[in-house]
Design a protein around this motif. Sequence first.
Motif, PDB file in Angstrom:
ATOM      1  N   GLN A  73       2.136   7.121 -13.215  1.00 40.03           N
ATOM      2  CA  GLN A  73       3.535   5.642 -12.744  1.00 40.03           C
ATOM      3  C   GLN A  73       4.060   6.664 -13.610  1.00 40.03           C
ATOM      4  O   GLN A  73       5.313   6.665 -12.915  1.00 40.03           O
ATOM      5  N   VAL A 104      -0.801  -1.757  -9.933  1.00 38.76           N
ATOM      6  CA  VAL A 104       0.076  -0.105 -10.197  1.00 38.76           C
ATOM      7  C   VAL A 104      -0.776   0.958  -8.597  1.00 38.76           C
ATOM      8  O   VAL A 104       0.168   1.891  -7.936  1.00 38.76           O
ATOM      9  N   LEU A 120       1.732   2.518  -6.548  1.00 41.56           N
ATOM     10  CA  LEU A 120       1.674   4.136  -6.428  1.00 41.56           C
ATOM     11  C   LEU A 120       2.105   4.644  -4.753  1.00 41.56           C
ATOM     12  O   LEU A 120       1.817   5.086  -4.419  1.00 41.56           O
ATOM     13  N   ARG A 130       5.168   4.459  -3.495  1.00 44.26           N
ATOM     14  CA  ARG A 130       5.904   5.633  -4.276  1.00 44.26           C
ATOM     15  C   ARG A 130       5.619   6.903  -2.953  1.00 44.26           C
ATOM     16  O   ARG A 130       6.172   7.706  -2.815  1.00 44.26           O
TER      17      ARG A 130
END
Length: 178
Positions: free
Chosen positions: A60, A118, A122, A125
């Motif tokens: 990240q 997380v 991810l 994104r």
Amino acid sequence: MAADLVDRAAIAADLERARSEFHRLLASTAPDEWAAPTNGTRWTNEQLLFHMVFGYMVVQRLLPLVRVFGRLPDRGSKAFARLLDAATTPFHAVNYHGSCAAARVYNRRRMGAKLDRVIAALQARLARESEASLHRGMHFPTRWDPYFRAWMTLEDVYRYPGRHFDHHARQLTITNPG
């Protein structure tokens, strides 16, 4: 041109594979195995499991760096990578002790949820990345991690944590890993 397209589905599937495998590892770890030493590291199973989560957290932080350095002249990231390589010894100390300390906060009861958040971030994104951004890259400190290469694209960075995860999963000493 189709050969140049990044296989986002494969990256997304690998993120999901690791998430599922991690939850199997958490569920199958016996009470006496959490504090057991691992193979080839100084960490306990619990500390190494957190370190595996940390690999995704690091990604990240790497993504914005690659996006910025990928737009700058090559010499910028090359100098940055050399600087980081020069700091390898303190990096390894911080990496080890940081994972030991962080495993107290993101312990066996919290690390699964942290990994879920997380990986979800991810995945989201990755879905928004442009093809051009996935092909941009930068130089990396090759002494920090065996899975860092001298030059990595944003695509490579998205693929990195799965390799890191698998490497460390083999070092766990959990008797029935799912």
